[in-house]
Design an enzyme around this catalytic site. Structure first.
Site, short mmCIF file in Angstrom:
data_model
loop_
_atom_site.label_atom_id
_atom_site.label_comp_id
_atom_site.label_asym_id
_atom_site.label_seq_id
_atom_site.Cartn_x
_atom_site.Cartn_y
_atom_site.Cartn_z
N ASP A 1 0.71 -1.41 -0.15
CA ASP A 1 0.00 -0.02 -0.26
C ASP A 1 0.95 1.06 -0.28
O ASP A 1 1.11 1.81 1.26
CB ASP A 1 -0.79 0.11 1.05
CG ASP A 1 -1.95 1.09 1.18
OD1 ASP A 1 -1.72 2.01 0.45
OD2 ASP A 1 -2.30 1.20 2.41
N ASP B 1 0.17 4.95 -0.33
CA ASP B 1 -0.54 6.32 -0.04
C ASP B 1 0.85 7.32 -0.17
O ASP B 1 1.07 7.67 0.37
CB ASP B 1 -0.62 6.14 1.65
CG ASP B 1 -2.60 6.74 2.08
OD1 ASP B 1 -2.26 8.09 0.40
OD2 ASP B 1 -3.16 6.71 2.09
N ASP C 1 3.29 1.31 3.69
CA ASP C 1 2.09 1.11 4.99
C ASP C 1 2.58 -0.58 4.92
O ASP C 1 1.84 -1.40 4.85
CB ASP C 1 0.59 1.50 4.29
CG ASP C 1 0.18 1.34 6.25
OD1 ASP C 1 0.74 0.97 7.11
OD2 ASP C 1 -0.66 1.53 6.47
#
Lengths: 320, 445
Positions: free
Chosen positions: A94, A96, A271
């Site tokens: 992930d 972001d 993440d």
């Protein structure tokens, strides 16, 4: 753009624009084995443990409830309604844009520039997953504020968290590369940029990405603010592949500390919790990210993908 | 001549040797040939008869004894020189199987005895590589890697080694999922990319004998672990030979003898000491104040449980590196029940929502992390059903519990919260702020 969607806009999106047939095949297949979760009021996904025996039932639910956010599990279960009987989980990364610890923009949220930087990082990671680790069935998803890499290669789907963390360290460049090597003639120190294969090559690519996107105000553990300024000042050398000169400018004694600091920042570019969590729920591709009014969608062609062109729902264009 | 038997007890030749040996009745019999090999080993100390293994069973126990003693100050290499003598290889293979079978027959796969047997196997292999001549070393390495199935090896097949942290993915050279081990393969795959250095030279440094030998020792350790687990699993169906059980008793007494010597004399820090909460690192202080759901379960079950138990009972684990059980340090479990668990339960109660209200089964997981299996409370009879987990490293905390990681100036040179605790106690002592000092300024984990 990037403004929250109203309940009326959500309803309009799910009833007029959204179509369950647009769900990626990897979600549609075995949909009955995934747990679904929903956020109806923008306060987090507290409507969980939902199961849909087929996509038609999911379609009815979405059109009736037009949730603020929709999620499905990365795990496949025998009994997803109780999260029992775990079978396997996708491997997820992930990235972001809003949480990137190093970025070239100062937008404070998400903008075209940091989204593009996130995509650049994601594409490098996909290359490593394919080229070094030999994995297939990899999907890149635009999540609304960044990107997810979803790996459904059967070879990794039953792996435990510890091995996933190890894959993450390799792929993100999040471990300090080895400097000391020995053979029968003695012990030698080699810098990462002099080794064009294996993990050293991955680390060099990630370090390059980081240095080229720094604004100059970042904090890197183990080095001073002055060193950070020196990196920015001398980064053209890296662009030209002159790593040796770059190291001399930074200082040969400071450089190993910088490498260590970079490996720590690299870990924060992704993440990590999402990667190691086997029972995570992840934003459903095709669903609306209502906080920013963007559509979470699979990126079919990463080279040409522009979220501001492809992932904007129709209602945004009609806002006054 | 040295053969792969000296390194690899899992080769086809080794298995055939074991098959041909037949019944186990002779493993405790004195073998003159074995004694002769031992006595004629260069550098072997023969002053004391107890140093000479007379039988395969004794040799099995000596392998473990060597490992338990080698880090100690009084260790004398001459007492065990025969273990590095290739002439012993056939007896040694048989001894390895006696050791592994005895361990599987009596101890759980997660027990400290099983761990010691696995670790001693790896250490002995590394030591043996060191005594081989260069040409011999390359030949044996190549042969053993072949026996272990390294041709077209994919990293996925090393999953167990990666999971148990015996090997790092970043240490191996990969291309499209394949592990590049052989020189020819390295040249063919990477030659075009390497410009400023001779590819052969880079291969020697990156892979060469170093990585190959590490992979061999780790792969054999993993196979040993799996073998012990299989024997343990089969013990209810196949009655172990009485001599195997006798060997197991010898292992148990030798391990506890060494542990006793360890706690009783040489290491003062091994024993329990009062907790000094002021010396806790920021992540532990945060966990003790209660954590919101999300990180809650991991913070209490994985981080706090192991930290509090080790900080109270065995803060020097990373320096002493000797596996202990909770009951070695807290024989009646009084400290565990009256001091350690209340602190953990109290932090669990402060969480939002309180941990046990939300996830009552986590109480069982806390017991399991202390080494007492999945039970409501630690009971002596359940000890060894699971491992007593050491506190997770700072690197792992950053991944699992990023919200709790707020490094202060001490954290910069620390890689585990327990090392922080020891260092802080030491600082407090040197500043005259604490009665009880940590003595682990040079901790490592």
């Amino acid at each position: 753009m990037f403004e929250p969607a109203t309940p009326q806009e959500r309803r309009r999106y799910y009833r007029e624009e959204w179509n369950v047939r647009d769900l990626p095949d990897f979600i549609r297949e075995d949909i009955h084995m995934r747990e679904f979760g929903f956020d109806h009021h923008g306060r987090g996904p507290n409507d969980r443990y939902r199961v849909f025996s087929d996509e038609r039932r999911l379609s009815v639910f979405m059109k009736a409830r037009f949730p603020f956010a929709a999620y499905s599990s990365v795990a496949f279960y025998r009994d997803p309604g109780r999260r029992k009987g775990w079978q396997r989980s996708e491997l997820i990364f992930d990235v972001d844009a809003k949480d990137l610890p190093v970025r070239s923009c100062n937008c404070g949220g998400v903008c075209e520039e940091c989204l593009s930087q996130a995509l650049e990082l994601v594409l490098m990671m996909v290359d490593t997953l394919r080229g070094d680790l030999g994995l297939d069935d990899i999907h890149v998803i635009y999540s609304g504020r960044g990107y997810h890499i979803r790996v459904l290669d059967p070879e990794v789907m039953e792996m435990e968290s510890e091995v996933r963390a190890e894959i993450l360290r390799y792929t993100a460049g999040a471990r300090e590369p080895r400097r000391e090597f020995s053979d029968s003639t003695g012990t030698y120190e080699l810098e990462h940029f002099t080794i064009p294969v294996g993990y050293h090559r991955v680390f060099t690519e990630r370090a390059r990405h980081l240095f080229l996107h720094m604004g100059g105000d970042e904090e890197i553990e183990g080095v001073t603010k002055r060193t950070v300024k020196e990196i920015v000042k001398n980064r053209n050398l890296i662009r030209d592949g002159e790593w040796g000169v770059f190291k001399r400018r930074i200082g040969p004694r400071v450089y190993p500390r910088l490498v260590k600091g970079v490996s720590k920042i690299n870990m924060r570019m992704v993440d990590a919790k999402v990667t190691i969590d086997l029972k995570r729920i992840l934003r459903l591709p095709t669903s609306l990210h209502s906080k920013v009014s963007m559509i979470c969608m699979e990126v079919k062609n990463p080279e040409t993908f522009d979220p501001l062109d492809s992932a904007v729902p129709g209602f945004v264009y009609e806002r006054k | 001549m040295v053969s792969s038997l000296f390194i690899n007890p899992f080769s086809e030749d080794a298995r055939e040797l074991v098959r041909n040996y037949g019944a186990l009745d002779g493993i405790a019999d004195t073998s003159e040939e074995l004694q002769e090999i031992v006595k004629h080993t260069d550098g072997q100390n023969i002053d004391d008869n107890s140093l000479i293994p007379g039988s395969i069973m004794e040799l099995a126990v000596k392998r473990l004894e060597w490992y338990l003693k080698r880090e100690k100050r009084e260790f004398n290499h001459g007492d065990y020189a025969y273990l590095l003598n290739p002439e012993i290889q056939e007896y040694d293979v048989l001894a390895f199987y006696v050791l592994a079978q005895a361990t599987g027959a009596k101890f759980r796969p997660v027990s400290r005895e099983a761990r010691l047997v696995v670790e001693s196997t790896g250490a002995l292999i590394e030591e043996r590589f060191r005594v081989l001549r260069e040409g011999e070393r390359d030949e044996i390495t190549g042969q053993v890697l072949h026996e272990l199935g390294s041709g077209d090896l994919r990293w996925i097949e090393l999953e167990e080694l990666l999971r148990t942290r015996k090997l790092k993915l970043t240490d191996i050279i990969l291309d499209r999922g394949r592990v590049i081990i052989e020189g020819d393969d390295f040249m063919e795959t990477f030659q075009d990319r390497i410009r400023d250095r001779r590819p052969e030279r880079l291969y020697q440094l990156l892979v060469g004998s170093g990585l190959k030998e590490t992979m061999i020792s780790r792969m054999i350790m993993q196979r040993t672990e799996d073998y012990i687990a299989r024997v343990h699993e089969m013990r209810s169906r196949v009655q172990p030979h009485p001599l195997i059980l006798e060997a197991a008793e010898l292992i148990a007494s030798r391990v506890s003898e060494e542990m006793f010597a360890f706690t009783g004399t040489s290491v003062k820090s091994a024993g329990p000491g009062k907790l000094v909460p002021e010396a806790f690192p920021p992540c532990i202080k945060g966990a003790m104040e209660g954590v919101k759901s999300g990180s809650r379960n991991d913070a209490i079950v994985l981080l706090l449980t192991s930290f509090i138990s080790y900080a109270r009972l065995y803060p020097s684990i990373f320096r002493d590196r000797t596996p202990m059980k909770v009951s070695d340090l807290d024989p009646d479990l009084r400290i565990t029940r009256e001091e350690i668990l209340p602190l953990i339960y109290d932090a669990a109660e402060k969480c939002e929502p309180p941990l046990f209200e939300d996830d009552p089964q986590e109480k069982l997981n806390i017991t399991a992390k202390l080494g007492f299996g999945v039970h409501e409370e630690p009971e002596p009879e359940n000890e060894g059903e699971s491992r007593w987990y050491t506190p997770m490293s700072c690197e792992k905390i950053k991944i699992h519990l990023p919200d709790l990681c707020h490094p202060d100036r001490i954290c910069a040179r620390i890689t585990n919260p327990l090392s922080y605790y020891n260092r802080m106690k030491w600082i407090m002592k040197s500043e005259g702020k604490g009665d009880e000092g940590g003595d682990e300024e040079k901790d490592s984990e």
